[in-house]
Design a protein around this motif. Structure first.
Motif, PDB file in Angstrom:
ATOM      1  N   CYS A  11       0.579  -3.231  -0.886  1.00 44.22           N
ATOM      2  CA  CYS A  11      -0.590  -4.104  -1.010  1.00 44.22           C
ATOM      3  C   CYS A  11      -0.628  -4.803  -2.368  1.00 44.22           C
ATOM      4  N   LYS A  12      -0.360  -4.065  -3.420  1.00 36.95           N
ATOM      5  CA  LYS A  12      -0.374  -4.644  -4.773  1.00 36.95           C
ATOM      6  C   LYS A  12       0.698  -5.711  -4.924  1.00 36.95           C
ATOM      7  N   ALA A  13       1.905  -5.441  -4.420  1.00 34.49           N
ATOM      8  CA  ALA A  13       2.993  -6.417  -4.501  1.00 34.49           C
ATOM      9  C   ALA A  13       2.638  -7.690  -3.736  1.00 34.49           C
ATOM     10  N   ALA A  14       1.995  -7.541  -2.592  1.00 33.54           N
ATOM     11  CA  ALA A  14       1.553  -8.710  -1.824  1.00 33.54           C
ATOM     12  C   ALA A  14       0.475  -9.474  -2.584  1.00 33.54           C
ATOM     13  N   SER A  15      -0.481  -8.738  -3.131  1.00 24.48           N
ATOM     14  CA  SER A  15      -1.566  -9.350  -3.883  1.00 24.48           C
ATOM     15  C   SER A  15      -1.058 -10.097  -5.113  1.00 24.48           C
ATOM     16  N   ASP A  16      -0.050  -9.549  -5.760  1.00 24.20           N
ATOM     17  CA  ASP A  16       0.520 -10.197  -6.953  1.00 24.20           C
ATOM     18  C   ASP A  16       1.066 -11.585  -6.646  1.00 24.20           C
ATOM     19  N   LYS A  17       1.429 -11.836  -5.398  1.00 29.21           N
ATOM     20  CA  LYS A  17       1.934 -13.152  -4.984  1.00 29.21           C
ATOM     21  C   LYS A  17       0.878 -13.929  -4.193  1.00 29.21           C
ATOM     22  N   LYS A  18      -0.378 -13.549  -4.394  1.00 30.60           N
ATOM     23  CA  LYS A  18      -1.536 -14.253  -3.830  1.00 30.60           C
ATOM     24  C   LYS A  18      -1.641 -14.202  -2.308  1.00 30.60           C
ATOM     25  N   ALA A  19      -1.193 -13.093  -1.716  1.00 24.70           N
ATOM     26  CA  ALA A  19      -1.393 -12.903  -0.281  1.00 24.70           C
ATOM     27  C   ALA A  19      -2.890 -12.877   0.011  1.00 24.70           C
ATOM     28  N   LYS A  20      -3.258 -13.360   1.180  1.00 23.63           N
ATOM     29  CA  LYS A  20      -4.660 -13.419   1.577  1.00 23.63           C
ATOM     30  C   LYS A  20      -4.972 -12.326   2.593  1.00 23.63           C
ATOM     31  N   ALA A  50       8.132 -15.322  -0.617  1.00 25.65           N
ATOM     32  CA  ALA A  50       7.882 -14.815  -1.975  1.00 25.65           C
ATOM     33  C   ALA A  50       7.159 -13.473  -1.930  1.00 25.65           C
ATOM     34  N   ILE A  51       6.201 -13.329  -1.031  1.00 30.12           N
ATOM     35  CA  ILE A  51       5.481 -12.059  -0.871  1.00 30.12           C
ATOM     36  C   ILE A  51       6.449 -10.976  -0.405  1.00 30.12           C
ATOM     37  N   ALA A  52       7.259 -11.299   0.601  1.00 28.68           N
ATOM     38  CA  ALA A  52       8.244 -10.333   1.104  1.00 28.68           C
ATOM     39  C   ALA A  52       9.220  -9.935   0.002  1.00 28.68           C
ATOM     40  N   ASP A  53       9.696 -10.916  -0.752  1.00 26.17           N
ATOM     41  CA  ASP A  53      10.626 -10.633  -1.858  1.00 26.17           C
ATOM     42  C   ASP A  53       9.998  -9.697  -2.877  1.00 26.17           C
ATOM     43  N   ASN A  54       8.735  -9.943  -3.214  1.00 31.63           N
ATOM     44  CA  ASN A  54       8.074  -9.118  -4.227  1.00 31.63           C
ATOM     45  C   ASN A  54       7.856  -7.694  -3.739  1.00 31.63           C
ATOM     46  N   ILE A  55       7.472  -7.541  -2.484  1.00 33.86           N
ATOM     47  CA  ILE A  55       7.323  -6.193  -1.922  1.00 33.86           C
ATOM     48  C   ILE A  55       8.664  -5.469  -2.003  1.00 33.86           C
ATOM     49  N   GLU A  56       9.712  -6.140  -1.548  1.00 34.51           N
ATOM     50  CA  GLU A  56      11.047  -5.539  -1.554  1.00 34.51           C
ATOM     51  C   GLU A  56      11.487  -5.168  -2.974  1.00 34.51           C
ATOM     52  N   GLU A  57      11.302  -6.078  -3.924  1.00 35.02           N
ATOM     53  CA  GLU A  57      11.715  -5.827  -5.310  1.00 35.02           C
ATOM     54  C   GLU A  57      10.936  -4.678  -5.939  1.00 35.02           C
ATOM     55  N   GLN A  58       9.617  -4.680  -5.747  1.00 33.72           N
ATOM     56  CA  GLN A  58       8.786  -3.634  -6.355  1.00 33.72           C
ATOM     57  C   GLN A  58       9.160  -2.255  -5.813  1.00 33.72           C
ATOM     58  N   LEU A  59       9.383  -2.167  -4.513  1.00 31.45           N
ATOM     59  CA  LEU A  59       9.732  -0.874  -3.931  1.00 31.45           C
ATOM     60  C   LEU A  59      11.171  -0.480  -4.268  1.00 31.45           C
ATOM     61  N   ASP A  60      12.076  -1.459  -4.313  1.00 32.89           N
ATOM     62  CA  ASP A  60      13.458  -1.172  -4.743  1.00 32.89           C
ATOM     63  C   ASP A  60      13.466  -0.541  -6.132  1.00 32.89           C
ATOM     64  N   ASP A  61      12.603  -1.055  -7.013  1.00 31.64           N
ATOM     65  CA  ASP A  61      12.510  -0.506  -8.375  1.00 31.64           C
ATOM     66  C   ASP A  61      12.149   0.970  -8.369  1.00 31.64           C
ATOM     67  N   ASP A  62      11.440   1.405  -7.324  1.00 31.66           N
ATOM     68  CA  ASP A  62      11.046   2.810  -7.182  1.00 31.66           C
ATOM     69  C   ASP A  62      12.002   3.591  -6.285  1.00 31.66           C
ATOM     70  N   GLY A  63      13.108   2.945  -5.908  1.00 33.18           N
ATOM     71  CA  GLY A  63      14.097   3.621  -5.078  1.00 33.18           C
ATOM     72  C   GLY A  63      13.728   3.710  -3.608  1.00 33.18           C
ATOM     73  N   VAL A  64      12.781   2.884  -3.174  1.00 31.06           N
ATOM     74  CA  VAL A  64      12.352   2.876  -1.777  1.00 31.06           C
ATOM     75  C   VAL A  64      12.897   1.611  -1.129  1.00 31.06           C
ATOM     76  N   HIS A  65      13.647   1.771  -0.049  1.00 31.26           N
ATOM     77  CA  HIS A  65      14.287   0.643   0.608  1.00 31.26           C
ATOM     78  C   HIS A  65      13.830   0.556   2.058  1.00 31.26           C
ATOM     79  N   PHE A  66      13.682  -0.669   2.551  1.00 33.08           N
ATOM     80  CA  PHE A  66      13.244  -0.848   3.924  1.00 33.08           C
ATOM     81  C   PHE A  66      14.340  -0.424   4.890  1.00 33.08           C
ATOM     82  N   ASP A  67      13.905  -0.035   6.091  1.00 30.35           N
ATOM     83  CA  ASP A  67      14.833   0.316   7.159  1.00 30.35           C
ATOM     84  C   ASP A  67      15.273  -0.923   7.923  1.00 30.35           C
ATOM     85  N   HIS A  68      14.395  -1.927   7.973  1.00 34.39           N
ATOM     86  CA  HIS A  68      14.660  -3.104   8.792  1.00 34.39           C
ATOM     87  C   HIS A  68      13.826  -4.278   8.287  1.00 34.39           C
TER      88      HIS A  68
END
Length: 114
Positions: A11-20, A50-68
């Motif tokens: 949610c925070k990563a989405a919000s950081d890129k102005k998700a509504k 951009a929102i998707a990229d930020n979610i992916e990047e923020q979680l990658d930084d924590d070692g969490v990767h999407f399955d799909h």
């Protein structure tokens, strides 16, 4: 990572890129494929990506990767599947059209506030 922390980070990563209109839907007992949907929207395909990229990047930084991941190239509806949580990033009109909150209206919905 605990599920509540994962949900907050998405949610925070989405919000950081102005998700509504960011919401978390508790899907436990409703569907078997995941426990939570995170749904948000954006005005343009560029912002959706951009929102998707930020979610992916923020979680990658924590070692969490999407399955799909789906829909990134088109940028109309991007899905990031993290197992227990699935993020749905929509262009505004697609969110209205698919209306996941109405489709799964029995789910408990929590609005994200920064």
């Amino acid at each position: 990572m605990e599920i509540n922390e994962l949900l907050k980070k998405i949610c925070k990563a989405a919000s950081d890129k102005k998700a509504k209109d960011i919401v978390v839907m508790n899907m436990k007992g409703i569907i078997s494929s995941t426990d939570y949907f995170i749904i948000c929207s954006a005005a343009t395909s560029t912002q959706v990506r951009a929102i998707a990229d930020n979610i992916e990047e923020q979680l990658d930084d924590d070692g969490v990767h999407f399955d799909h991941k789906e829909g990134y190239r088109e940028g109309e509806w991007v899905l990031l599947d993290y197992g227990d949580a699935v993020a749905h990033i929509f262009r505004d009109e697609n969110r209205e059209y698919y209306a996941l909150e109405e489709l799964w209206s029995s789910a408990e919905i929590t609005r994200y506030e920064d």
